[in-house]
Design a protein around this motif. Structure first.
Motif, PDB file in Angstrom:
ATOM      1  N   ASN A  51      -4.890  -2.704   1.325  1.00 34.43           N
ATOM      2  CA  ASN A  51      -3.921  -2.414   0.247  1.00 34.43           C
ATOM      3  C   ASN A  51      -2.869  -3.401  -0.007  1.00 34.43           C
TER       4      ASN A  51
ATOM      5  N   HIS B  24      -3.017  -0.863  -7.359  1.00 35.74           N
ATOM      6  CA  HIS B  24      -2.361   0.511  -7.082  1.00 35.74           C
ATOM      7  C   HIS B  24      -0.789   0.064  -7.657  1.00 35.74           C
TER       8      HIS B  24
ATOM      9  N   HIS C 273       4.142   1.900  -7.419  1.00 36.51           N
ATOM     10  CA  HIS C 273       5.279   1.008  -7.149  1.00 36.51           C
ATOM     11  C   HIS C 273       6.148   0.691  -8.449  1.00 36.51           C
TER      12      HIS C 273
ATOM     13  N   ASP D 132       3.601   2.550  -0.025  1.00 38.09           N
ATOM     14  CA  ASP D 132       2.293   2.214   0.704  1.00 38.09           C
ATOM     15  C   ASP D 132       1.791   2.921   1.994  1.00 38.09           C
TER      16      ASP D 132
HETATM   17 FE   LIG Z   1       1.626  -1.299  -2.438  1.00 35.64          FE
END
Ligand SMILES: [Fe+2]
Ligand code: FES
Length: 409
Positions: A195, A201, A206, A357
């Motif tokens: 990640n 992502h 975010h 996260d």
């Molecule tokens: Fe992240």
């Protein structure tokens, strides 16, 4: 070891996510701890955490505990936190100060360099000199402390040679820890690293980060902005280095290193709520060039260097489905909290981002635990993650073939 792990690895197809068993098989976990974690250089902390003789902190990874202590000569020792008598842990507190380490079980007493100084009621033939605490290889690089459990590790010089010049302007050895926080993640360590290694992502997960950081864009969309940053860098005292020697390109196990610039967006000067500076400039940096720097420091540590602060990420496996993500915020050592920086302002962005996260990664673990999970294809924005998993599988395959007695050339 061998057949089961090999069979699981053989299901891996490059360009895809890893097979689920690699996240849930205890034998796989034990193998990777032995082969990867115990053999790598691991970033453990910053020298400013232990300024005085006898100051120490503990580093915990994969069931091991290491005492990182400032010794009598002003250097730093890493001592295995296991008594040489009957194996008790010696220190329990995560950090503290001791003039010597006394095991509370039967009182064996060790100096700060690990040597055994006193042990009561032992037979005449007892030889204290052979019963010091095990000392790990240690390197302090620009204030960052690294250790390895390996008795014969890959040379650390690769990291030092490549990163000294580009990191010099940041003056990391003249920084201090403004804040440190652990975010325990209920997942396998690889999901946490995977990640961290992709920003596919970032846009959905975010918003706070994506508004100001060009890493959230596909590389071709940020390329011209990056060129402008590189043009400006020397004017503020930064270099034009760009370096990526990670995973299979690192040339040795556990010496991954990277220094990669990318542009900030919309006039942001640093990583903060609105892009405005949150601390005094670091080292010899004289201004803001509109860029940020991604760092890679050994296989499981990463960082983000801004002109006014540095954020270090340390991933450590604790168990098959348990990983620590410790973040350290470094600021100029002369900066005073409350006057020159506000801790809440300084830490806001990466706190909110890491909390997001943690959720993503734990949800990922729950999904790959499904009997019906099938590894899917990676996107072009997940290239660094692909390189991580390619390296992981290649490294694990070497182990498997070593164990079977067929060494690779
Ligand atoms: Fe992240
Ligand atoms: S186990 Fe430490 S003194 Fe006995």
């Amino acid at each position: 070891m061998g057949d089961t792990v090999n069979e699981i690895l053989s299901a891996y197809q490059s360009g895809h996510a890893l097979p689920g068993a690699l996240y849930r098989d205890p034998e796989v976990y034990e193998t990777e701890i032995r082969r990867i974690v115990m053999k790598s250089w691991l970033y453990v902390g910053h020298q400013s955490q232990i300024p005085n003789r006898g100051d120490y902190f503990l580093f915990d990874v994969a069931g091991e505990s290491v005492i990182i202590v400032r010794n009598a000569d002003g250097g730093i020792n890493a001592l295995l936190n296991v008594c040489r008598h009957r194996g008790s842990r010696i220190c329990d507190q995560p950090s503290g100060h001791e003039s010597r380490f006394v095991c509370r079980y039967h009182g064996w007493t060790y100096a700060l360099d690990g040597s055994l100084r006193a042990a009561g009621h032992m037979p005449d033939a007892f030889d204290r000199s052979r019963l010091g605490l095990r000392r790990l290889h240690t390197r302090v690089f620009m204030g960052l402390v690294f250790v390895t459990f390996d008795g014969d590790p890959a040379t650390f010089d690769a990291i030092e040679d490549d990163l000294t010049e580009p990191l010099r302007p940041y003056g990391l050895e003249r920084t201090k820890v403004a804040h440190r926080q652990n975010y325990p993640i209920a997942s396998n360590w690889k999901l946490a690293v995977e990640n961290y290694c992709e920003c596919y992502h970032c846009a959905p997960a975010h918003p706070e980060y994506s508004v100001g950081h060009g890493r959230a864009l596909p590389a071709d969309e940020s390329a011209s902005l990056l060129e402008e940053v590189m043009e400006r860098a020397p004017a503020v005292g930064l270099t034009r280095h760009r370096l990526r020697r990670s995973w299979l390109a690192s040339g040795g196990l556990g010496v991954d290193r990277g220094f990669e610039r990318y542009p900030l967006l919309r006039g942001h000067r640093t990583g903060s709520r609105d892009g405005a500076p949150v601390a005094p400039l670091l080292g010899s940096i004289t201004g803001y060039d509109g860029g940020a720097t991604d760092l890679h420091l050994g296989p499981m540590s990463f960082g983000l260097a801004y002109c006014d602060h540095v954020v270090l990420y340390r991933f450590t496996p604790r168990a098959l489905r348990s990983t620590d993500c410790e973040i350290t915020w470094l600021v100029n050592e002369s900066a005073r909290e409350g006057t020159d920086y506000d801790r809440e302002n300084l830490t806001w962005l990466w706190d909110v981002t890491t909390i997001a996260d943690k959720k993503i990664i734990e949800r990922n673990q729950a999904g790959v635990d499904s009997r019906f999970y099938v590894p899917g294809p990676l996107s072009t924005m997940e290239d660094f993650t692909r390189r991580f998993v390619d390296w992981y599988v290649a490294t694990m395959r070497e182990v498997a073939s070593d164990a079977a007695g067929s060494h690779r050339p």
